[in-house]
Design a protein around this motif. Structure first.
Motif, mmCIF file in Angstrom:
data_model
loop_
_atom_site.group_PDB
_atom_site.id
_atom_site.type_symbol
_atom_site.label_atom_id
_atom_site.label_comp_id
_atom_site.label_asym_id
_atom_site.label_seq_id
_atom_site.Cartn_x
_atom_site.Cartn_y
_atom_site.Cartn_z
ATOM 1 N N SER A 168 0.821 -1.213 0.000
ATOM 2 C CA SER A 168 0.000 0.000 0.000
ATOM 3 C C SER A 168 0.855 1.262 0.000
ATOM 4 O O SER A 168 0.540 2.236 -0.695
ATOM 5 C CB SER A 168 -0.937 0.007 1.211
ATOM 6 O OG SER A 168 -1.887 -1.034 1.107
ATOM 7 N N ASN A 193 -4.160 3.254 3.922
ATOM 8 C CA ASN A 193 -4.221 1.788 3.989
ATOM 9 C C ASN A 193 -2.968 1.224 4.645
ATOM 10 O O ASN A 193 -3.044 0.300 5.464
ATOM 11 C CB ASN A 193 -4.339 1.174 2.591
ATOM 12 C CG ASN A 193 -5.716 1.266 2.017
ATOM 13 O OD1 ASN A 193 -6.685 1.585 2.702
ATOM 14 N ND2 ASN A 193 -5.823 0.989 0.728
ATOM 15 N N ALA A 216 -4.303 4.950 -0.371
ATOM 16 C CA ALA A 216 -3.288 3.895 -0.278
ATOM 17 C C ALA A 216 -2.370 4.118 0.920
ATOM 18 O O ALA A 216 -2.037 3.163 1.637
ATOM 19 C CB ALA A 216 -2.482 3.823 -1.575
#
Length: 176
Positions: free
Chosen positions: A38, A60, A57
């Motif tokens: 990520s 994440n 991302a």
């Protein structure tokens, strides 16, 4: 080398890191590898000019590491709120909300689910990301998420069949 090709190169590196993520049966290794993937793909998206995807991302990556320590509803709520806030900034096209939806789903899965259920929700999250990446024109991102759809889908079926035979695919023997 142009910035475009640098971004694409980082996307391919993320692909190489992430391709085996969903094969992990050990939840800790699964989450650590998912977090590294990520972080790298987030850099790719920022370089591609896709701020909502890059922010999602990177969140994440942090979120996935934190789930190794806590499954708190409050912490989950904070990450969902951060995802919604950061993901709504700079949205120009309808498909830019897909990573946000996928990230909210995967956040819920990582904090509230285990085993096969986690993999199934993550598969739906991946469907959001692969659609976004294809529409964005991200070669590495589309390859990665498309591969995740396939690898995770096959793994879900394999683990489901193991469970039907009475085998717990998530029972990892410790060798100490």
């Amino acid at each position: 080398m142009s910035a475009y090709w640098l971004a694409q190169g980082i996307g391919v590196i993320a692909f190489l890191i992430g391709i085996t993520t969903f094969l992990n049966r050990d939840e800790r290794r699964f989450k650590i590898q998912l977090s590294i993937y990520s972080a790298v793909i987030g850099i790719h998206f920022f370089l591609m000019g896709a701020f909502p995807a890059g922010a999602s991302a990177e969140l994440n990556a942090i979120r996935t590491l934190i789930t190794l320590r806590t499954r708190s509803l409050w912490v989950m709520g904070i990450f969902i709120a951060l995802t919604l806030l950061s993901g709504s900034i700079h949205v120009e096209y309808w498909f830019e909300v897909l990573p946000v939806i996928g990230t909210v789903a995967s956040t819920w899965a990582l904090f509230r689910c285990k085993g096969l259920t986690t993999r199934c929700v993550m598969w739906c999250s991946t469907a959001c990301w692969v659609t976004h990446n294809a529409l964005l024109g991200s070669i590495g991102g589309t390859l990665i998420e498309g591969s995740f759809l396939i690898v995770n889908g096959v793994t879900i079926i394999r683990f489901w069949k193991m469970q039907k035979r009475g085998i717990d695919p998530f029972l990892v023997e410790k060798t100490h």
